[in-house]
Design a protein around this motif. Sequence first.
Motif, PDB file in Angstrom:
ATOM      1  N   ASP A 443      18.566 -38.258  53.212  1.00  0.00           N
ATOM      2  CA  ASP A 443      19.291 -37.875  52.005  1.00  0.00           C
ATOM      3  C   ASP A 443      20.388 -38.904  51.719  1.00  0.00           C
ATOM      4  O   ASP A 443      20.801 -39.641  52.623  1.00  0.00           O
ATOM      5  N   HIS A 444      20.867 -38.910  50.488  1.00  0.00           N
ATOM      6  CA  HIS A 444      21.899 -39.871  50.086  1.00  0.00           C
ATOM      7  C   HIS A 444      23.041 -39.121  49.412  1.00  0.00           C
ATOM      8  O   HIS A 444      22.804 -38.363  48.476  1.00  0.00           O
ATOM      9  N   LEU A 445      24.253 -39.288  49.931  1.00  0.00           N
ATOM     10  CA  LEU A 445      25.411 -38.706  49.250  1.00  0.00           C
ATOM     11  C   LEU A 445      26.364 -39.835  48.865  1.00  0.00           C
ATOM     12  O   LEU A 445      26.956 -40.475  49.744  1.00  0.00           O
ATOM     13  N   ALA A 446      26.481 -40.088  47.572  1.00  0.00           N
ATOM     14  CA  ALA A 446      27.470 -41.056  47.089  1.00  0.00           C
ATOM     15  C   ALA A 446      28.762 -40.285  46.868  1.00  0.00           C
ATOM     16  O   ALA A 446      28.803 -39.356  46.053  1.00  0.00           O
ATOM     17  N   ASP A 447      29.790 -40.661  47.622  1.00  0.00           N
ATOM     18  CA  ASP A 447      31.028 -39.880  47.568  1.00  0.00           C
ATOM     19  C   ASP A 447      32.194 -40.778  47.974  1.00  0.00           C
ATOM     20  O   ASP A 447      32.423 -41.015  49.168  1.00  0.00           O
ATOM     21  N   ALA A 448      32.910 -41.270  46.975  1.00  0.00           N
ATOM     22  CA  ALA A 448      34.007 -42.208  47.249  1.00  0.00           C
ATOM     23  C   ALA A 448      35.111 -41.564  48.068  1.00  0.00           C
ATOM     24  O   ALA A 448      35.883 -42.249  48.746  1.00  0.00           O
ATOM     25  N   SER A 449      35.190 -40.231  48.032  1.00  0.00           N
ATOM     26  CA  SER A 449      36.308 -39.570  48.706  1.00  0.00           C
ATOM     27  C   SER A 449      35.915 -39.018  50.087  1.00  0.00           C
ATOM     28  O   SER A 449      36.705 -38.316  50.714  1.00  0.00           O
ATOM     29  N   ALA A 450      34.695 -39.300  50.569  1.00  0.00           N
ATOM     30  CA  ALA A 450      34.248 -38.757  51.871  1.00  0.00           C
ATOM     31  C   ALA A 450      35.257 -39.136  52.966  1.00  0.00           C
ATOM     32  O   ALA A 450      35.817 -40.240  52.952  1.00  0.00           O
ATOM     33  N   GLY A 451      35.456 -38.246  53.907  1.00  0.00           N
ATOM     34  CA  GLY A 451      36.498 -38.424  54.922  1.00  0.00           C
ATOM     35  C   GLY A 451      36.153 -39.378  56.046  1.00  0.00           C
ATOM     36  O   GLY A 451      36.302 -39.032  57.220  1.00  0.00           O
ATOM     37  N   VAL A 452      35.653 -40.560  55.713  1.00  0.00           N
ATOM     38  CA  VAL A 452      35.415 -41.604  56.714  1.00  0.00           C
ATOM     39  C   VAL A 452      36.122 -42.874  56.240  1.00  0.00           C
ATOM     40  O   VAL A 452      36.258 -43.085  55.034  1.00  0.00           O
ATOM     41  N   ASP A 453      36.546 -43.716  57.190  1.00  0.00           N
ATOM     42  CA  ASP A 453      37.287 -44.900  56.746  1.00  0.00           C
ATOM     43  C   ASP A 453      36.438 -46.166  56.828  1.00  0.00           C
ATOM     44  O   ASP A 453      36.917 -47.240  57.143  1.00  0.00           O
ATOM     45  N   VAL A 454      35.146 -46.014  56.557  1.00  0.00           N
ATOM     46  CA  VAL A 454      34.230 -47.164  56.465  1.00  0.00           C
ATOM     47  C   VAL A 454      33.449 -47.011  55.158  1.00  0.00           C
ATOM     48  O   VAL A 454      33.378 -45.906  54.615  1.00  0.00           O
ATOM     49  N   PRO A 455      32.847 -48.113  54.652  1.00  0.00           N
ATOM     50  CA  PRO A 455      32.205 -48.013  53.335  1.00  0.00           C
ATOM     51  C   PRO A 455      31.005 -47.053  53.316  1.00  0.00           C
ATOM     52  O   PRO A 455      30.845 -46.261  52.394  1.00  0.00           O
ATOM     53  N   CYS A 456      30.166 -47.177  54.346  1.00  0.00           N
ATOM     54  CA  CYS A 456      28.940 -46.393  54.320  1.00  0.00           C
ATOM     55  C   CYS A 456      28.442 -46.142  55.738  1.00  0.00           C
ATOM     56  O   CYS A 456      28.561 -47.017  56.604  1.00  0.00           O
ATOM     57  N   VAL A 457      27.923 -44.951  55.979  1.00  0.00           N
ATOM     58  CA  VAL A 457      27.454 -44.568  57.316  1.00  0.00           C
ATOM     59  C   VAL A 457      26.041 -44.026  57.183  1.00  0.00           C
ATOM     60  O   VAL A 457      25.774 -43.203  56.308  1.00  0.00           O
ATOM     61  N   LEU A 458      25.156 -44.479  58.071  1.00  0.00           N
ATOM     62  CA  LEU A 458      23.829 -43.873  58.149  1.00  0.00           C
ATOM     63  C   LEU A 458      23.809 -42.943  59.360  1.00  0.00           C
ATOM     64  O   LEU A 458      24.059 -43.377  60.491  1.00  0.00           O
ATOM     65  N   LEU A 459      23.538 -41.664  59.093  1.00  0.00           N
ATOM     66  CA  LEU A 459      23.511 -40.677  60.179  1.00  0.00           C
ATOM     67  C   LEU A 459      22.080 -40.318  60.533  1.00  0.00           C
ATOM     68  O   LEU A 459      21.252 -40.094  59.642  1.00  0.00           O
ATOM     69  N   ARG A 460      21.819 -40.220  61.820  1.00  0.00           N
ATOM     70  CA  ARG A 460      20.508 -39.712  62.243  1.00  0.00           C
ATOM     71  C   ARG A 460      20.511 -38.178  62.089  1.00  0.00           C
ATOM     72  O   ARG A 460      21.578 -37.571  61.930  1.00  0.00           O
ATOM     73  N   PRO A 461      19.356 -37.548  62.199  1.00  0.00           N
ATOM     74  CA  PRO A 461      19.326 -36.080  62.058  1.00  0.00           C
ATOM     75  C   PRO A 461      20.152 -35.360  63.124  1.00  0.00           C
ATOM     76  O   PRO A 461      20.507 -34.198  62.942  1.00  0.00           O
ATOM     77  N   ASP A 462      20.472 -36.033  64.237  1.00  0.00           N
ATOM     78  CA  ASP A 462      21.307 -35.390  65.259  1.00  0.00           C
ATOM     79  C   ASP A 462      22.788 -35.690  65.035  1.00  0.00           C
ATOM     80  O   ASP A 462      23.618 -35.406  65.903  1.00  0.00           O
ATOM     81  N   GLY A 463      23.124 -36.282  63.918  1.00  0.00           N
ATOM     82  CA  GLY A 463      24.534 -36.484  63.569  1.00  0.00           C
ATOM     83  C   GLY A 463      25.166 -37.706  64.212  1.00  0.00           C
ATOM     84  O   GLY A 463      26.387 -37.884  64.102  1.00  0.00           O
ATOM     85  N   HIS A 464      24.376 -38.548  64.880  1.00  0.00           N
ATOM     86  CA  HIS A 464      24.942 -39.769  65.465  1.00  0.00           C
ATOM     87  C   HIS A 464      24.860 -40.925  64.460  1.00  0.00           C
ATOM     88  O   HIS A 464      23.913 -41.017  63.666  1.00  0.00           O
ATOM     89  N   VAL A 465      25.872 -41.789  64.539  1.00  0.00           N
ATOM     90  CA  VAL A 465      26.010 -42.875  63.563  1.00  0.00           C
ATOM     91  C   VAL A 465      25.066 -44.025  63.927  1.00  0.00           C
ATOM     92  O   VAL A 465      25.232 -44.679  64.961  1.00  0.00           O
ATOM     93  N   ALA A 466      24.076 -44.259  63.072  1.00  0.00           N
ATOM     94  CA  ALA A 466      23.053 -45.274  63.339  1.00  0.00           C
ATOM     95  C   ALA A 466      23.386 -46.620  62.712  1.00  0.00           C
ATOM     96  O   ALA A 466      22.822 -47.643  63.093  1.00  0.00           O
ATOM     97  N   TRP A 467      24.281 -46.610  61.751  1.00  0.00           N
ATOM     98  CA  TRP A 467      24.641 -47.869  61.065  1.00  0.00           C
ATOM     99  C   TRP A 467      25.930 -47.671  60.292  1.00  0.00           C
ATOM    100  O   TRP A 467      26.194 -46.575  59.767  1.00  0.00           O
TER     101      TRP A 467
END
Length: 488
Positions: A443-467
């Motif tokens: 899925d793709h969520l474009a959200d400038a206000s998301a609570g992360v301090d990096v431009p973009c995160v790819l999450l695996r289905p287990d919630g771990h950061v893949a990229w």
Amino acid sequence: MHSQQVTGAGRAPLTHDVIIAGCGPTGAMLAAELRLHDVRVLVLDKRTEPASFVRVVGLHMRSLELMAMRGLLDRVLPHGRQRPAGGFFAAIPKPPPQGLDSAYAYLLGIPQPVIERLLEEHAAERGAQVRRGRAVAGFEQDDEGVTVELAGGQRLRSRYLVGCDGARSTVRKLLGVAFPGEPSRTETLMGEMEVGVPREEIAAKVAQVGQTHRPFWLRPFGETVYSVVVPAAGAGDRAEPPTLEDFRQQLRAIAGTDFGVHSPRWMSRFGDATRLAERYRVGRVLLAGDAAHIHPPIGGQGLNLGVQDAFNLGWKLAAQIRGWAPATLLDTYQAERHPVAADVLDNTRAQMELLSPEPGPRAVRRLLTELMDFDEVNRHLTEKITAIGVRYDFGEGPGLLGRRLPDVEVKNGRLYALLHHGRGLLLDRTGRLTAGGWADRVDHLADASAGVDVPCVLLRPDGHVAWIGDDQQDLEDHLSRWFGEPAT
Ligand SMILES: Cc1cc2nc3c(=O)[nH]c(=O)nc-3n(C[C@H](O)[C@H](O)[C@H](O)COP(=O)(O)OP(=O)(O)OC[C@H]3O[C@@H](n4cnc5c(N)ncnc54)[C@H](O)[C@@H]3O)c2cc1C
């Protein structure tokens, strides 16, 4: 079952994609995860009824996060009691460290049969078949599947078999996978019960006896209920749950008083055997939970570890069955989870040493007790026990890579609500990137206000950061790495 390979013509049809041996917490969680991807799952358990022995286990932060990620937490919470997330390492009484980075920064004490029932119901609602009173007694694998033989002789066939059949795992033994480690040397009684003497009297006696006998504690849980831990020293029948009389006898022998214990909520015994399966996968057969690792329950990690194994394995095995898994994806299960279990075994070994009444370990315990007043030390140990500190090795990259992303705020709510269906997620603050040909898996969520301090995160289905990044080509390389070829 004999070990010759069954020839193609003589094989029974593949009636299931995955057969899971064991419907404990690990097996039930795995079944539910596989069902998110429409995998045909059959869970077999040798017991005719779910386990009835009542012992309260603690769901730690990471497990609570997993429940939230699948929309299960609201179902689980009413059955448990929330307790502060500190004071678990070697039972050294410390408050939780400051500012734990989780929306679920507590421990949930919950009876094990209740969590097992909730997970089994969850799996069944998602379409998993559960058959009880069916023990896996043998199996044979070939190039396209596994023929599973039940006690009684019935044969079933599936593409994969997963042994979630507990510490004495039949599947592990039949696989011939080594289970090196240490045998049990000491036995301990553990339970919750009411006491008949005043608090101050108990505290003074426990402080005195604790100098010479460990593990030994009576710790209040609520007004009158105490958690009681005392060496078993051969009391009672090892094959049976302990009785209240076993507790009284051991308390008198060690403390000179039985503290008037009565009205037990639950009673259990445990040993300190510590073992780790050498391999988690042999061909089409895999191991998870206690079948793959055992250790003493100090710190309350075993069930949590098993449920987290299942969470790691589920989407990968589903991807393999659905046909989109990259060639090495299934092997990342062992690569990621074996070191995590080795670390848990090590921390339980360390904790058991810290419970020793010998002068050396007692001195180390005093020193560690002082060190835990440093928030960083307390935090490190708390993150270890609760598994929110787990970082998988995905190669070089920022500190967040390989870690789980907390349940941060996103537009219209929280992140974990977007992970209920077990798909990948591209959390994109730039609004410039796209999941493109992987949109059927990610899925793709474009959200400038998301609570992360990096431009973009790819999450695996287990919630771990893949990229982590902001470059479309780099993203696509990583989408291929974790989610296979794009759809054409
Ligand atoms: C006193 C005590 C306190 C504990 N406290 C905690 C705690 O606070 N927190 C925590 O995380 N953990 C705790 N644990 C550990 C926890 O109970 C286990 O780690 C957990 O039950 C493992 O789950 P599992 O599903 O892997 O295996 P199990 O719960 O052992 O389930 C295995 C299932 O497989 C079935 N089975 C076995 N053989 C076969 C076969 N041949 N065919 C089919 N089915 C089969 C069994 O009937 C069973 O249902 C504690 C343990 C003890 C002893």
